[in-house]
Design an enzyme around this catalytic site. Structure first.
Site, PDB file in Angstrom:
ATOM      1  N   GLY A  87      -8.486  32.842   3.644  1.00  0.00           N
ATOM      2  CA  GLY A  87      -8.800  31.409   4.024  1.00  0.00           C
ATOM      3  C   GLY A  87      -8.575  30.739   2.704  1.00  0.00           C
TER       4      GLY A  87
ATOM      5  N   LYS B  21     -13.487  36.660  15.678  1.00  0.00           N
ATOM      6  CA  LYS B  21     -13.719  36.134  14.178  1.00  0.00           C
ATOM      7  C   LYS B  21     -15.126  35.774  14.218  1.00  0.00           C
ATOM      8  CE  LYS B  21     -11.835  34.321  10.050  1.00  0.00           C
ATOM      9  NZ  LYS B  21     -13.181  33.333   9.468  1.00  0.00           N
TER      10      LYS B  21
ATOM     11  N   CYS C   5     -17.849  29.321  12.856  1.00  0.00           N
ATOM     12  CA  CYS C   5     -17.797  27.979  12.275  1.00  0.00           C
ATOM     13  C   CYS C   5     -19.474  27.757  11.865  1.00  0.00           C
ATOM     14  CB  CYS C   5     -17.474  27.097  13.450  1.00  0.00           C
ATOM     15  SG  CYS C   5     -17.734  25.297  12.873  1.00  0.00           S
TER      16      CYS C   5
ATOM     17  N   PRO D 195      -7.386  30.697  10.248  1.00  0.00           N
ATOM     18  CA  PRO D 195      -6.995  29.354  10.855  1.00  0.00           C
ATOM     19  C   PRO D 195      -8.199  28.345  10.102  1.00  0.00           C
ATOM     20  CG  PRO D 195      -8.376  30.699  12.461  1.00  0.00           C
ATOM     21  CD  PRO D 195      -8.033  31.543  11.335  1.00  0.00           C
TER      22      PRO D 195
ATOM     23  N   ALA E 168      -9.124  24.212   9.846  1.00  0.00           N
ATOM     24  CA  ALA E 168      -8.970  22.872  10.348  1.00  0.00           C
ATOM     25  C   ALA E 168      -8.297  22.131   9.418  1.00  0.00           C
ATOM     26  CB  ALA E 168     -10.192  22.422  10.684  1.00  0.00           C
TER      27      ALA E 168
END
Length: 415
Positions: A267, A181, A139, A48, A50
């Site tokens: 990613g 994750k 993050c 994922p 953003a």
């Protein structure tokens, strides 16, 4: 890739006998990935990101992954904050809205409060909004870590435990698997991934994924794949997935060979290259087929991406085109496109304008090779993690920090 894949002619590199994995060509490299009740035939996960992995981009990636005749991997939606979901934020609900042909549907949740995370997962699972939920503890963005969220959070072991437990318990009655994750830790002196992996496994998660960098490293340097191998030694009952520096199918094969990982998470390597998932599917099924698009094929993909973006934003052409702009530099990496043309494409506002500017390029250019491959996006440089004052003094969470954590649920992502 639907209307696009048929023009992205795959090529086969000369067979070497074993693709560098010790496995003869045409034999799959890994068995299917099992995420709870979900079988993922190609053990590849789209991370994922953003502003990137919305439904439009996932469609391109998923179609590419299926284009070689294999079942595609797992394609995770953009991260959504648990607070925003519980508050029924319109944009957050859009993020966890999937296409009719998306299966399995995968959502990622970020949160710092166990009760809120549990409520958010209950909404996703109980309202049949997704088939799989991932929890983001990776993050590294300063405005998250400075409040103790993201990759800083596993340092507080009980808080991490409570959040994972709340998510698993909320999802379990609905048969929805939960995965985690994370990063290695805050920095090299404050590593958390082995303990966090063991805790998550004990609480019933279906898989654990590791971005093999610390928060301090951000996206700089080289990912430490040896950490993935160590995590694999510690976590034995559920799959361990490796993330970091997968820029090609060959990188993915090398990662699983060197680490023993059960699959890979991709990613930044797919930004502007949704066809990377065609390469990955072929590689994991033991073939040397690779997609090497000419500029015309890239342009057709960009245009289709634009159409999908407009559909994603309910027909709002301006919003769709604005969101597409960030992808232009990634798509055009390595191709001979002048600065003026690049700037013009980065300012498109309508689909007709996009078509006109794409058609003005030298579309007969062939694939530029290495110049179109490798790292993309901003890697940044190592930086001192931003943390709450005194965060590292204890592994436990006091009342003051607990109150501050409520502020960490922001609409940001990364990992």
């Amino acid at each position: 890739m639907g209307d696009v894949t048929s023009t992205l002619d795959p090529v086969s590199t000369p067979a070497s006998g074993d693709l560098g994995t010790g496995v003869p060509a045409a034999e799959r490299v890994l068995p299917p990935l099992q995420i709870g009740p979900i079988t993922v035939d190609t053990p590849v996960v789209l991370a994922p990101m953003a502003g990137v992995t919305n439904r439009a981009f996932r469609t391109l990636c998923r179609e590419a992954g299926a284009s070689q005749g294999y079942d595609p991997g797992l394609y995770v939606a953009e991260m959504v904050t648990s607070r925003a979901l519980v508050e029924r934020n319109v944009e957050s609900l859009r993020i966890v809205t999937f296409g009719d042909d998306e299966t399995p549907r995968s959502a990622q949740v970020y949160g710092v409060d166990p009760a809120t995370v549990g409520a958010a997962v209950r909404i996703i699972a109980g309202e049949d909004r997704a088939d799989h939920v991932d929890l983001n503890f990776g993050c590294p963005v300063p405005k998250v870590t400075r409040k103790g969220g993201g990759s800083a959070l596993p340092w507080k072991r009980q808080l991490f435990t409570d959040i994972v437990r709340a998510a698993v318990e909320a999802a379990e009655p609905h048969g929805v698997p939960v995965t985690v994750k994370m990063r290695k830790g805050i920095d090299d002196d404050h590593l958390t991934y082995l303990e966090a992996g063991r805790i998550a496994e004990s609480l019933g998660v279906a898989a654990v994924a590791l971005h093999a960098r610390t928060a301090a490293e951000y996206y700089s340097g080289t990912a430490d794949w040896t950490a993935i191998a160590r995590l694999k030694e510690e976590v034995r009952s559920v799959p361990v997935l490796g993330n970091g520096d997968i820029w090609s199918a060959e990188d993915a094969l090398r990662m699983v060979r060197e680490t023993g990982a059960d699959g890979v998470v991709v990613g930044r390597g797919c930004q502007g290259r949704p066809w990377l998932f065609a390469d990955l599917a072929a590689a994991f099924h033991g073939t040397t087929t690779r997609v090497r698009p000419c500029l015309r094929e890239v342009a057709d993909t960009i245009y289709r991406h634009g159409e999908l973006m407009i559909d994603y934003f309910d027909g709002d052409e301006g919003k769709g085109m604005r969101d597409l702009r960030k992808h232009m530099a990634w798509y055009l990496k390595g191709y001979v496109v002048g600065g003026e043309a690049r700037h013009a494409l980065a300012m498109v506002s309508t689909l007709a304008e996009l078509r006109e500017r794409l058609d003005a390029l030298d579309l007969e250019q062939g694939y530029p090779g290495e110049d179109a491959e490798g790292p993309r996006g901003r890697a940044g440089s190592p930086k001192q993690p931003h943390l709450p004052y005194g965060w590292l003094d204890s592994r436990e969470l006091d009342a003051e920090f607990e109150a501050k954590l409520r502020e960490a649920e922001l609409s940001v992502s990364g990992g």
